[in-house]
Write an enzyme that holds these catalytic residues in place. Structure first.
Site, PDB file in Angstrom:
ATOM      1  N   ILE A 131      -7.984  -2.410   6.434  1.00  0.00           N
ATOM      2  CA  ILE A 131      -6.918  -2.265   5.429  1.00  0.00           C
ATOM      3  C   ILE A 131      -5.577  -2.211   6.161  1.00  0.00           C
ATOM      4  CG2 ILE A 131      -5.924  -0.712   3.657  1.00  0.00           C
ATOM      5  CD1 ILE A 131      -8.585  -1.977   2.728  1.00  0.00           C
ATOM      6  N   HIS A 132      -4.699  -3.171   5.879  1.00  0.00           N
ATOM      7  CA  HIS A 132      -3.398  -3.114   6.552  1.00  0.00           C
ATOM      8  C   HIS A 132      -2.230  -3.673   5.737  1.00  0.00           C
ATOM      9  CE1 HIS A 132      -4.067  -7.391   7.367  1.00  0.00           C
ATOM     10  NE2 HIS A 132      -2.756  -7.463   7.481  1.00  0.00           N
ATOM     11  N   ARG A 133      -2.517  -4.341   4.618  1.00  0.00           N
ATOM     12  CA  ARG A 133      -1.441  -5.003   3.865  1.00  0.00           C
ATOM     13  C   ARG A 133      -0.376  -4.016   3.430  1.00  0.00           C
ATOM     14  NH1 ARG A 133      -1.066 -10.547   3.788  1.00  0.00           N
ATOM     15  NH2 ARG A 133      -3.209 -11.218   4.008  1.00  0.00           N
TER      16      ARG A 133
END
Ligand code: UD1
Length: 358
Positions: free
Chosen positions: A208-210
């Site tokens: 998860i990085h957006r």
């Protein structure tokens, strides 16, 4: 010899550039000079990819990172222009949708250097994403638009690209070549499955990085609650992007799951090959899941890789806890046939030939 300058800066671009650099070296008809903007800079976010994938060493490293979008893109633009003045390439090649992509394309186009955009035509139709803005701008000023899918081609047609004096071609997805080529090396070299003491086919791989998820703390909490719930049934392994890690720490958020540092490409391939399914908000990982025959839960409201969803290989769940869990249960039961070819083949060679003809 044709002279090209490749501009890259973020993790997924290293993977894509590795494929084309290898083809370029095999043919010996193009001189490639690499500029690394420095957008991703940690050893495990950058250097390890160059080592493992044997990407030629960048001639220039601009070390531009950790800034706001405007400052980052602006500084890149300024520094890339100086290098292009010096190097005088015929062509500049950019990949994907990052700030490095846009800065590279813009610097080149204003100097009348031809721009090749690899991974052109993708759209999420969400103008709140910095990546969507970067894609649209880059496509509009590129001379050769190499599209990974039919959907990407049709997106450009709808935007009127057939009326422009540019070449639009379907190349297939370059990340497919990377998975196929490096899988052999990853099984020899990576020990991550043993090191983490995880059971094959019995863990979920998550990333998860957006910005759309990390910048909205409620969304981030919901997604991590979902992962924690899954973890109570099946171990969740999550290599944490530096931004996500920073936000979790700053907000004192702790969740039960196996969080690890970002991994290199070989470890990522082994995690993909051996996991049960993938949960991600990354564009690249959605396809890498498919190439490794794994279902994918997409923690976003939309995707650029719509064919994964329409063919039921992936489900869009946003940051909705219930949807995340329902998708997990559905995919746990499902028997999917991954034999469909959605992303072409021999993509590196196809792209190489198109660039040669430009
Ligand atoms: C960028 C791309 C995105 C791509 C992603 C892949 C843009 C707008 N976004 O997002 O399209 O999917 O890369 O990972 O270009 N950081 C570190 N160490 C690193 C790298 C980053 O600490 O090695 C920190 C940065 O300083 C920054 C944050 O992580 O504070 C986010 O990095 P940033 O460069 O803004 O882009 P990504 O979120 O990685």
């Amino acid at each position: 010899m044709k002279k090209i300058v490749t501009i890259l800066g973020a993790r997924p671009q290293f993977v894509k550039a590795a494929v084309l650099s290898r083809v370029i070296q095999k043919h010996d008809e193009i001189e490639e000079i690499i500029i690394h903007t420095g957008q991703h800079y940690d050893q495990n976010m950058s250097e390890i990819f160059f080592e493992e994938m044997q990407i030629p060493k960048p001639k220039y490293n601009l070390q531009i990172n950790g800034l706001s979008h405007g400052a980052m893109t602006g500084q890149m633009l300024e520094k890339i222009e100086v290098i292009l003045q010096e190097e005088k390439p015929e062509i500049v090649v950019v990949y994907g949708d990052t700030n490095s992509t846009l800065a590279g394309a813009l610097a080149a186009k204003k100097m009348d250097i031809k721009v090749v955009h690899i991974e052109a035509g993708l759209r999420s139709f969400n103008m709140k994403m910095p990546e969507e803005i970067n894609r649209i701008m880059t496509d509009r000023i590129s001379d050769l638009l190499l599209c990974p899918t039919d959907v990407a081609i049709s997106n450009l047609e709808k935007e009127g690209f057939e009326n422009l004096n540019v070449k639009v071609e379907k190349s297939g997805d370059i990340m497919k070549d990377a998975v196929e080529y490096y899988s052999v090396f990853s099984s020899e070299k990576s020990t991550i499955i043993q090191d983490l003491e995880i059971e094959k086919e019995n863990f979920v791989l998550a990333t998860i990085h957006r910005q759309e998820n990390t910048d909205d703390i409620q969304k981030l909490i919901e997604i991590f609650k979902g992962l924690q719930e899954i973890n109570s049934k099946c171990e969740v392994v999550i290599p944490l992007h530096p931004r996500t890690k920073k936000i979790l720490i700053e907000n004192d958020l702790m969740f039960q799951m196996t969080a690890i540092e970002p991994v290199g490409y070989f470890d990522m391939l082994e995690l993909l090959k051996n996991c049960k399914m993938v949960v991600t908000d990354s564009g690249g990982l959605q396809k890498e899941a498919f190439f490794n025959k794994k279902p994918c839960i997409i923690a976003r409201e939309e995707t650029e890789w719509v064919e994964l969803v329409s063919n039921n290989f992936a489900k869009l769940v946003g940051s909705d806890l219930e949807k995340i869990l329902t998708a997990y249960y559905d995919f746990s039961e499902a028997k999917l046939d991954f034999s469909k070819n959605l992303f072409g083949k021999n993509v590196g060679e196809t792209i190489y030939q198109s660039i040669l003809k430009l």
